[in-house]
Design a protein around this motif. Sequence first.
Motif, PDB file in Angstrom:
ATOM      1  N   UNK A   5       0.862  -1.183   0.000  1.00 10.34           N
ATOM      2  CA  UNK A   5       0.000   0.000   0.000  1.00 10.34           C
ATOM      3  C   UNK A   5       0.896   1.230   0.000  1.00 10.34           C
ATOM      4  N   UNK A   6       0.784   2.062  -1.025  1.00 10.55           N
ATOM      5  CA  UNK A   6       1.543   3.308  -1.097  1.00 10.55           C
ATOM      6  C   UNK A   6       0.673   4.393  -0.458  1.00 10.55           C
ATOM      7  N   UNK A   7       1.014   4.733   0.780  1.00 11.07           N
ATOM      8  CA  UNK A   7       0.192   5.616   1.596  1.00 11.07           C
ATOM      9  C   UNK A   7       0.837   6.990   1.666  1.00 11.07           C
ATOM     10  N   UNK A   8       0.195   7.984   1.064  1.00 10.72           N
ATOM     11  CA  UNK A   8       0.744   9.333   0.993  1.00 10.72           C
ATOM     12  C   UNK A   8       0.016  10.231   1.983  1.00 10.72           C
ATOM     13  N   UNK A   9       0.743  10.716   2.984  1.00  9.54           N
ATOM     14  CA  UNK A   9       0.145  11.576   4.004  1.00  9.54           C
ATOM     15  C   UNK A   9       1.101  12.710   4.346  1.00  9.54           C
ATOM     16  N   UNK A  10       0.537  13.819   4.752  1.00  9.33           N
ATOM     17  CA  UNK A  10       1.325  14.972   5.196  1.00  9.33           C
ATOM     18  C   UNK A  10       1.298  15.033   6.714  1.00  9.33           C
ATOM     19  N   UNK A  11       2.175  15.820   7.289  1.00  6.00           N
ATOM     20  CA  UNK A  11       2.142  16.047   8.729  1.00  6.00           C
ATOM     21  C   UNK A  11       1.238  17.239   9.023  1.00  6.00           C
ATOM     22  N   UNK A  12       0.503  17.132  10.107  1.00  7.66           N
ATOM     23  CA  UNK A  12      -0.360  18.204  10.551  1.00  7.66           C
ATOM     24  C   UNK A  12       0.471  19.286  11.244  1.00  7.66           C
ATOM     25  N   UNK A  13       0.026  20.537  11.138  1.00  5.48           N
ATOM     26  CA  UNK A  13       0.773  21.628  11.752  1.00  5.48           C
ATOM     27  C   UNK A  13       0.784  21.595  13.267  1.00  5.48           C
TER      28      UNK A  13
END
Length: 231
Positions: free
Chosen positions: A107-115
Amino acid sequence: MSLQRLSISAILLLLFAGVTVWAAPKLTIGRSPQREISILVDPSFHARYGLTYPVTYRIGIPSGSRNLSAQTRYDLAAGWESLTEKTSEDFFNGIAAVRFDYEANTAYTSVRFDGNSDLVMIRILDDAGRPVAISYQGVCKYYDNRTAAVAISLDDWKTYTLPDFRRAFSLMRSFNLPMTVGVITGDVEDEATWAEMQSEINTGDIEPAGHTRTHPRWPNYGDVVSEVAGC
C-alpha cells in the motif's frame, strides 16, 4: 491531546500503549498490537521544513488481500480519517491518498504532517472494517513511488503580469501542482499587488522566489547588491 513539540513524551506514550518503536533518520517508527503504524518526526525538522507536502510510505499488506482501505490520524485520542483511494490509472499530485498494489502486497500511503502534531498514524482495514497485519517498509523517493520528479517555476510575477498569473495559478492548482514563482519586486507598483500576491501564497501551492529587483536585460547586473539583496 496535542503532541506538537513533544517527541520524547510522545515516544514514551507510544511505548506505554504497547507500540514497538524503532528509529530512522529524522523519523521514529512504531508498530502497535492494534496493527497500527506510528510515524513520529523530529520536531526541529518539522518546524524547519513544514512537511505539508505528502510523503509516500511503503506499507506491506497481507498476500492475497483485496478491497482494503486506509485511515490516518494525528493524535492518539483523535478519530480516524479515511484516505482517498487512487489507482495507477488516476492522475493526481500532492494529495493525501492511498494506492494499493495487490500484486506487490504493498500500500503506497501518501500523508502529510499536521501543523499541530509531530505524529501521524496509519492503519489498513479489510472490507469488514478490521485492521489487517501491516509492516513499515520505508519512505518512497518520490510521491506515490513514481520514478521521477518535476520542479516547476514561473517567472516575472509583477503588477503588469497579474492577469496572466491568475490564469496560470488556476490551471496549476487544478492539477495539484506546486510551483516556485519568481517575483520582480521593483515592478510591484502598489500595495494592492502585494496584497494579491500574499493572498495567492496563502492559498497554497506557491513558493515565492526573488527574480532580481528590476530584471536587467543585460548579462551585467551593474549593482548586484541592489538587484539580489535588494530584491
